[in-house]
Design an enzyme around this catalytic site. Structure first.
Site, PDB file in Angstrom:
ATOM      1  CG  ASP A  69      -0.281  -0.005   2.544  1.00 25.16           C
ATOM      2  OD1 ASP A  69       0.921   0.325   2.625  1.00 25.16           O
ATOM      3  OD2 ASP A  69      -0.953  -0.322   3.533  1.00 25.16           O
ATOM      4  CG  PHE A  70      -0.516   4.982   1.602  1.00 22.60           C
ATOM      5  CD1 PHE A  70       0.080   5.813   2.548  1.00 22.60           C
ATOM      6  CD2 PHE A  70      -1.663   4.290   1.967  1.00 22.60           C
ATOM      7  CE1 PHE A  70      -0.451   5.938   3.820  1.00 22.60           C
ATOM      8  CE2 PHE A  70      -2.203   4.420   3.240  1.00 22.60           C
ATOM      9  CZ  PHE A  70      -1.588   5.242   4.174  1.00 22.60           C
TER      10      PHE A  70
END
Length: 154
Positions: free
Chosen positions: A30-31
């Site tokens: 994810d980010f």
């Protein structure tokens, strides 16, 4: 491409656990740079599929049967213990528990360098083409019987 080149399938070990190595790719994160929680389910699914394949049970062959059969996850409990990151090499461990009717019970662990980073308790059910639960055929039960744990401590 060489005809003998095959995708990773893992193997059953002396402790009756099927082990499948997987690598974490950028697409799995994810980010924040850690593996997105839903991707752990993908890793566990690969482990279940490859453990069944190692027993000689192939999803494509089940779907081609008359009547067709499949497996569906009925219940799954996941515990996230540590984060995995891009380029980590993980091992998906799958252990079969004694079967109960149409249900196939499995315990799974995702490890990195021998440390458990996530676990899953899975209840899958054998279903027919209409999605109704049915007891796995005897031939299928024989395929995985050698890999079923007989005690909790195994």
């Amino acid at each position: 491409m060489s005809e003998h080149l095959q995708p990773a399938s893992g193997e059953f070990c002396a402790d009756k656990a099927h082990r499948l190595p997987v690598r974490v790719y950028y697409e799995d994160t994810d980010f924040s740079g850690v593996v997105y929680h839903a991707r752990y389910l993908h890793f566990f699914e690969r482990g279940r599929t490859e453990s069944l394949r190692a027993c000689g049970i192939h999803h494509s062959e089940l779907a081609a049967m008359d009547p067709p059969l499949a497996f569906a996850v009925r219940r799954m409990g996941v515990e996230f213990i540590r984060a995995a990151r891009v380029d980590d090499i993980l091992v998906v461990e799958t252990r079969f528990r004694p079967q109960a009717g149409a249900r196939l019970m499995m315990d799974q662990a995702l490890t990195r360098d021998g440390e458990t980073i996530a676990t899953a308790s899975v209840q899958a059910v054998c279903i027919d083409g209409a999605g109704r639960a049915k007891r796995p055929p005897e031939w299928m039960q024989k395929q995985w019987q050698d890999f079923v744990l007989t005690t909790i401590s195994e």
